[in-house]
Design a protein around this motif. Structure first.
Motif, PDB file in Angstrom:
ATOM      1  N   UNK A 152       0.844  -1.195   0.000  1.00 10.70           N
ATOM      2  CA  UNK A 152       0.000   0.000   0.000  1.00 10.70           C
ATOM      3  C   UNK A 152       0.878   1.242   0.000  1.00 10.70           C
ATOM      4  N   UNK A 153       0.522   2.215  -0.802  1.00 10.92           N
ATOM      5  CA  UNK A 153       1.313   3.456  -0.850  1.00 10.92           C
ATOM      6  C   UNK A 153       1.422   4.045   0.548  1.00 10.92           C
ATOM      7  N   UNK A 154       2.634   4.463   0.898  1.00 11.94           N
ATOM      8  CA  UNK A 154       2.873   4.931   2.267  1.00 11.94           C
ATOM      9  C   UNK A 154       2.016   6.152   2.593  1.00 11.94           C
ATOM     10  N   UNK A 155       1.893   7.069   1.661  1.00  9.74           N
ATOM     11  CA  UNK A 155       1.099   8.271   1.908  1.00  9.74           C
ATOM     12  C   UNK A 155      -0.361   7.912   2.175  1.00  9.74           C
ATOM     13  N   UNK A 156      -0.878   6.950   1.429  1.00 12.91           N
ATOM     14  CA  UNK A 156      -2.257   6.505   1.637  1.00 12.91           C
ATOM     15  C   UNK A 156      -2.409   5.862   3.007  1.00 12.91           C
ATOM     16  N   UNK A 157      -1.442   5.015   3.362  1.00 10.89           N
ATOM     17  CA  UNK A 157      -1.504   4.346   4.658  1.00 10.89           C
ATOM     18  C   UNK A 157      -1.461   5.348   5.803  1.00 10.89           C
ATOM     19  N   UNK A 158      -0.591   6.336   5.721  1.00 12.72           N
ATOM     20  CA  UNK A 158      -0.480   7.331   6.790  1.00 12.72           C
ATOM     21  C   UNK A 158      -1.806   8.076   6.965  1.00 12.72           C
ATOM     22  N   UNK A 159      -2.459   8.400   5.852  1.00 18.34           N
ATOM     23  CA  UNK A 159      -3.742   9.117   5.936  1.00 18.34           C
ATOM     24  C   UNK A 159      -4.776   8.290   6.695  1.00 18.34           C
ATOM     25  N   UNK A 160      -4.895   7.022   6.328  1.00 18.10           N
ATOM     26  CA  UNK A 160      -5.832   6.135   7.019  1.00 18.10           C
ATOM     27  C   UNK A 160      -5.425   5.937   8.480  1.00 18.10           C
ATOM     28  N   UNK A 161      -4.122   5.856   8.710  1.00 15.81           N
ATOM     29  CA  UNK A 161      -3.621   5.599  10.060  1.00 15.81           C
ATOM     30  C   UNK A 161      -3.929   6.758  11.001  1.00 15.81           C
ATOM     31  N   UNK A 162      -3.783   7.978  10.530  1.00 17.59           N
ATOM     32  CA  UNK A 162      -4.092   9.150  11.356  1.00 17.59           C
ATOM     33  C   UNK A 162      -5.562   9.128  11.781  1.00 17.59           C
ATOM     34  N   UNK A 163      -6.438   8.853  10.820  1.00 16.59           N
ATOM     35  CA  UNK A 163      -7.871   8.821  11.124  1.00 16.59           C
ATOM     36  C   UNK A 163      -8.180   7.687  12.098  1.00 16.59           C
ATOM     37  N   UNK A 164      -7.620   6.509  11.834  1.00 19.24           N
ATOM     38  CA  UNK A 164      -7.869   5.358  12.698  1.00 19.24           C
ATOM     39  C   UNK A 164      -7.383   5.574  14.119  1.00 19.24           C
ATOM     40  N   UNK A 165      -6.182   6.128  14.273  1.00 18.74           N
ATOM     41  CA  UNK A 165      -5.635   6.388  15.609  1.00 18.74           C
ATOM     42  C   UNK A 165      -6.487   7.398  16.365  1.00 18.74           C
ATOM     43  N   UNK A 166      -7.061   8.350  15.624  1.00 19.27           N
ATOM     44  CA  UNK A 166      -7.872   9.378  16.256  1.00 19.27           C
ATOM     45  C   UNK A 166      -9.225   8.826  16.707  1.00 19.27           C
ATOM     46  N   UNK A 167      -9.941   8.151  15.793  1.00 14.53           N
ATOM     47  CA  UNK A 167     -11.295   7.688  16.142  1.00 14.53           C
ATOM     48  C   UNK A 167     -11.259   6.543  17.142  1.00 14.53           C
ATOM     49  N   UNK A 168     -10.184   5.735  17.115  1.00  7.28           N
ATOM     50  CA  UNK A 168     -10.094   4.619  18.063  1.00  7.28           C
ATOM     51  C   UNK A 168      -9.393   5.043  19.348  1.00  7.28           C
ATOM     52  N   UNK A 169      -8.148   5.463  19.247  1.00  3.45           N
ATOM     53  CA  UNK A 169      -7.360   5.782  20.431  1.00  3.45           C
ATOM     54  C   UNK A 169      -7.957   6.904  21.260  1.00  3.45           C
ATOM     55  N   UNK A 170      -8.458   7.936  20.594  1.00  3.49           N
ATOM     56  CA  UNK A 170      -9.047   9.062  21.304  1.00  3.49           C
ATOM     57  C   UNK A 170     -10.550   8.867  21.488  1.00  3.49           C
ATOM     58  N   UNK A 171     -11.239   8.416  20.440  1.00  4.28           N
ATOM     59  CA  UNK A 171     -12.694   8.283  20.497  1.00  4.28           C
ATOM     60  C   UNK A 171     -13.184   7.344  21.579  1.00  4.28           C
ATOM     61  N   UNK A 172     -12.607   6.146  21.660  1.00  4.40           N
ATOM     62  CA  UNK A 172     -13.046   5.174  22.660  1.00  4.40           C
ATOM     63  C   UNK A 172     -12.709   5.659  24.075  1.00  4.40           C
ATOM     64  N   UNK A 173     -11.572   6.314  24.217  1.00  5.73           N
ATOM     65  CA  UNK A 173     -11.173   6.846  25.522  1.00  5.73           C
ATOM     66  C   UNK A 173     -12.131   7.942  25.988  1.00  5.73           C
TER      67      UNK A 173
END
Length: 242
Positions: A152-173
């Motif tokens: 997977x293109x690194x830039x694409x992965x980073x974009x998804x990763x930022x969103x995922x870390x935010x909605x999961x790591x911060x959202x669930x907390x």
């Protein structure tokens, strides 16, 4: 720092290593560091058998109850960083190790069925799996690895990763923090942690069942001249690069 027991002398509903409240309590004055490290290890070091969802929710609830002596904003910032960096590490593990990693023999932690299940999610959701997998135990550990293996293109992965870390790591907390002051939640936090684990595991069980059923159907027509893991990785790589 002190952790206020939610259920008093009631028997534990989960084993110690899956009981988020017990785990946080065991960290003592290093609770903040311990929580952050658990999230990083689960997401970045291929160790899926940790209480990710329930740990985040419980940590937020305990902060709301003043059972932990650090502010919510600090917890959220560090959890976001741990979740983001964990997936980054896992991506590079997959990118560097390549398909060889997916041919490892089964061990106590690593199972080929985990990889098959992760591929099933990528087949169904594509790159969004990096976000959606955050909420599915086991899959969230191997999704970034699969993304790295598949190219997977690194830039694409980073974009998804930022969103995922935010909605999961911060959202669930934050969800745990908002609900943590409700008396029912405060008095039944361990039972709710069990419920979170069970709800999270349902998609895993469904995908495993579907995968095994599909494997049995395909068994008869399988051509053993081809290296299935390598072929599958090539297909995923082509899809990611598009």
């Amino acid at each position: 720092m002190s952790v206020v027991p939610a259920l008093g002398a009631q028997p534990a509903l989960l084993p110690d290593w899956l009981d988020a409240e017990h785990l946080i309590s065991s960290f003592g004055s290093y609770a903040l560091i311990g929580i952050v490290l658990v999230v990083f290890v689960e997401t970045g070091l291929l160790f899926p058998l940790l209480p990710g969802d329930s740990l985040l929710f419980t940590a937020g609830a305990l902060v709301a109850q003043d059972a932990l002596d650090f502010p919510l904003w600090l917890l959220c910032v560090l959890l976001f960083a741990a979740a983001f960096l964990g997936d980054q590490v896992a991506y590079f593990i997959g990118h560097k190790a390549g398909p060889r990693l997916f041919r490892r023999p089964d061990s106590r932690v690593f199972k080929q069925q985990y990889i098959d299940q992760t591929y099933a999610y990528f087949d169904k959701y594509g790159g969004r799996t990096v976000i959606l997998a955050r909420f599915v135990p086991i899959v969230r550990t191997y999704a970034p690895v699969a993304a790295g293996v598949g190219g997977m293109r690194y830039r694409t992965f980073v974009s998804y990763n930022v969103i995922g870390a935010l909605v999961w790591g911060v959202g669930v907390t934050v969800l745990g923090y908002l609900l943590g002051t409700i008396s029912f939640v405060r008095d039944n936090i361990e039972a709710l942690a069990v419920l979170i684990v069970l709800v999270s595991v349902v998609p895993v069980a469904i995908e495993l069942w579907r995968g095994r059923r599909a494997a049995r159907r395909a068994d008869g027509g399988r051509d053993e001249r081809y290296d299935e893991p390598a072929e599958r990785a090539a297909v995923e790589r082509k899809a990611f690069e598009q």
